[in-house]
Design an enzyme around this catalytic site. Structure first.
Site, PDB file in Angstrom:
ATOM      1  N   ILE A  15     -14.768   1.234  14.312  1.00 27.35           N
ATOM      2  CA  ILE A  15     -13.282   1.301  14.602  1.00 27.35           C
ATOM      3  C   ILE A  15     -12.463   0.986  16.437  1.00 27.35           C
ATOM      4  CG2 ILE A  15     -11.030   2.324  13.502  1.00 27.35           C
ATOM      5  CD1 ILE A  15     -12.956   3.010  11.453  1.00 27.35           C
ATOM      6  N   LEU A  36     -21.327   8.710  23.216  1.00 26.37           N
ATOM      7  CA  LEU A  36     -22.088   6.769  22.788  1.00 26.37           C
ATOM      8  C   LEU A  36     -22.979   7.667  21.639  1.00 26.37           C
ATOM      9  CD1 LEU A  36     -22.624   5.368  25.691  1.00 26.37           C
ATOM     10  CD2 LEU A  36     -20.970   4.519  24.388  1.00 26.37           C
ATOM     11  N   SER A 127      -8.649  10.361   7.178  1.00 32.71           N
ATOM     12  CA  SER A 127      -9.073   9.949   6.240  1.00 32.71           C
ATOM     13  C   SER A 127      -8.389  10.275   4.748  1.00 32.71           C
ATOM     14  CB  SER A 127     -10.693  10.358   6.403  1.00 32.71           C
ATOM     15  OG  SER A 127     -11.411   9.702   5.804  1.00 32.71           O
ATOM     16  N   TYR A 151     -16.845  17.763   5.811  1.00 39.83           N
ATOM     17  CA  TYR A 151     -15.970  16.484   6.648  1.00 39.83           C
ATOM     18  C   TYR A 151     -14.701  15.829   6.526  1.00 39.83           C
ATOM     19  CZ  TYR A 151     -14.231  11.401   7.630  1.00 39.83           C
ATOM     20  OH  TYR A 151     -14.184  10.477   7.792  1.00 39.83           O
ATOM     21  N   LYS A 155     -11.090  17.028   8.786  1.00 39.66           N
ATOM     22  CA  LYS A 155      -9.394  15.955   8.682  1.00 39.66           C
ATOM     23  C   LYS A 155      -8.610  16.815   8.012  1.00 39.66           C
ATOM     24  CE  LYS A 155     -12.168  12.260  10.226  1.00 39.66           C
ATOM     25  NZ  LYS A 155     -11.659  11.994  11.838  1.00 39.66           N
ATOM     26  N   ASN A 181     -11.028   2.385   3.224  1.00 35.96           N
ATOM     27  CA  ASN A 181     -12.145   1.921   3.350  1.00 35.96           C
ATOM     28  C   ASN A 181     -12.603   0.850   4.467  1.00 35.96           C
ATOM     29  OD1 ASN A 181     -13.065   3.379   1.048  1.00 35.96           O
ATOM     30  ND2 ASN A 181     -14.847   3.207   0.959  1.00 35.96           N
ATOM     31  N   ASP A 297     -20.135  11.239  -5.788  1.00 37.12           N
ATOM     32  CA  ASP A 297     -19.365  10.194  -5.098  1.00 37.12           C
ATOM     33  C   ASP A 297     -17.562  10.457  -6.653  1.00 37.12           C
ATOM     34  OD1 ASP A 297     -19.904   8.988  -3.819  1.00 37.12           O
ATOM     35  OD2 ASP A 297     -20.371   6.936  -4.771  1.00 37.12           O
ATOM     36  N   TYR A 301     -10.829   4.732  -6.304  1.00 33.31           N
ATOM     37  CA  TYR A 301      -9.506   5.755  -6.011  1.00 33.31           C
ATOM     38  C   TYR A 301      -8.940   4.314  -4.993  1.00 33.31           C
ATOM     39  CZ  TYR A 301     -12.358   7.214  -1.489  1.00 33.31           C
ATOM     40  OH  TYR A 301     -13.078   7.563  -1.026  1.00 33.31           O
TER      41      TYR A 301
END
Ligand code: NAD
Ligand code: UDP
Length: 369
Positions: A15, A36, A127, A151, A155, A181, A297, A301
């Site tokens: 992104i 990196l 996110s 994760y 956020k 996504n 999962d 959504y």
């Protein structure tokens, strides 16, 4: 007048590199800070092929206060887009401390350095995972935090820290962008996503099956209560996401305070709908088999995407067919990712490098490209 410089942490990544393209197109000069660890410096050469401008790359860690101070001292940075971070949900369950360290402690180090430098304009990569997996869709920004993995919690915690900061000090202007996504690639076919190892995510996996690099897509469950039984997500073109950063940056520059905004299309697509769209775009058949559900999962959504439009005039413009066409163009032209040579003078633009500083890293061995 010189173009304003924007520090883009994680700017060599998927992104981030597309965001560099959007920033340059909007008249900014990105300065990239990236270890990196999950990207390739050659992505920035591709940015140069597209735009004629190669962003400065500082190889450094967002947790490194000395490196950050040197970046702010060396470049006249007007604002920061903070994308650097770790993003694999499964890895965050196995190694949560690294995730809290990079994502949370990294952001703390960054905002402290920004404060020292007097730079208080920030766009943060958040996110949709902050919402967890049980909110009814479409999900608006007012939905509560309910992240279900480390994760997502990193956020949500960063957002809370930034909200407290904006409340405490009215000089800050902050936008937290909650991506749904992001998929696709730059329409030139010169820049796209190149995951290390087998892709976890749907779109790069499909692209590699189409290219003959993987045998078949395993659909993770076809017994959900959705249109065709497969999982539904809000896929959004990475260039729309990239352009969302420019709009959010302008908003943060004008308005002190903090804003949370979804970046999605407001529409869901099932796994099988994405497969069909990719088959149309590529002219290839995607071999698949139905496997079991993937643990953790959510069935379905998608975003309520009105907030970003109302707050800063952004909405997604590219549809699923274009996302697939651009992914396929990138995959077909670069089967080995950045190892494939970029066409010389691809865009026909003169190349310009913003190389106004020498090495500014705090650690020996790090190079300034
Ligand atoms: P990416 O891995 O391609 O980009 C992240 C970049 O950060 C990489 O270039 C990596 O080398 C760099 N990085 C990692 N740790 C660093 C550190 N300590 N210091 C400096 N650089 C570091 O991932 P991406 O998909 O481009 O995601 C960018 C951001 O967007 C991440 O913060 C991610 O959590 C967030 N996000 C991504 C998605 C998605 O689906 N791709 C969805 C929601 C949010
Ligand atoms: N998916 C799949 N096979 C794959 C990868 C993903 O069926 O090899 C499905 C997954 O179960 C979900 C959707 O595709 O329903 C999007 O998955 P991805 O990992 O890309 O995004 P996320 O689940 O993190 O939103």
């Amino acid at each position: 007048m010189r173009a304003p410089r924007i520090l883009v942490t994680g700017g060599a990544g998927f992104i981030g590199s597309h965001t560099c393209v959007a920033l340059i197109a909007a008249g900014y000069l990105p300065v990239v800070l990236d270890t990196l660890v999950n990207s390739d410096a050659r992505s920035l050469q591709r940015v140069a092929c597209i735009t004629g401008v190669e962003p400065v790359l500082v190889c450094g860690d967002v947790r490194d206060a000395v490196a950050l101070d040197r970046v702010f001292a060396a470049y006249n940075v007007a604002a920061v887009v903070h994308l650097a971070g770790l993003k694999a949900v499964g890895e965050s369950v196995a190694d949560p401390v690294s995730y809290y360290d990079v994502n949370l402690a990294g952001t703390l180090a960054l905002v402290q350095a920004m404060d020292r430098a007097g730079v208080r304009r920030l766009v943060f990569s958040s996110s949709a995972t902050v919402y967890g997996d049980s909110q009814p869709s479409p999900i608006a920004e007012s939905a509560p935090y309910a992240a279900v993995n480390p994760y997502g919690r990193t956020k949500a915690m960063v957002e809370s820290v930034l909200a407290d900061l904006a409340r405490a000090d009215a000089r800050w202007g902050i936008a937290c962008l909650r991506y749904f996504n992001p998929i696709g690639a730059h329409e030139s076919g010169l820049l796209g996503e190149r995951p290390h190892g087998p892709p976890n995510n749907l779109m790069p996996y499909i692209a590699q099956v189409a290219a003959g690099q993987r045998e078949c897509l395993v659909v993770h469950g076809a017994d959900y209560d959705t249109v065709d039984g497969t999982g539904v997500r809000d896929y959004v073109h990475v260039m729309d996401v990239a352009e969302g950063h420019v709009s959010a940056l302008r908003h943060a520059a004008r308005r002190p305070g903090i804003l949370m905004a979804n970046l999605g299309t407001g529409r869901g697509a099932s796994v099988l709908e994405v497969v069909s769209a990719f088959e149309r775009a590529s002219g290839r058949r995607i071999a698949l088999r139905i496997g079991p559900r993937r643990p953790g999962d959510a069935p379905a959504y998608w975003a309520d995407a009105r907030g970003a439009w109302q707050a800063f005039g952004w909405r997604a413009r590219r549809d699923l067919d274009q996302m697939c066409a651009d992914s396929w163009r990138w995959q077909a032209a670069n089967p080995h990712g950045f190892d494939d040579p970029a066409p010389a003078h691809a865009s026909g633009l003169p190349r310009f490098q913003d190389n106004t500083s020498t090495s500014i890293n705090s650690k020996p061995g790090h190079s300034h490209a």
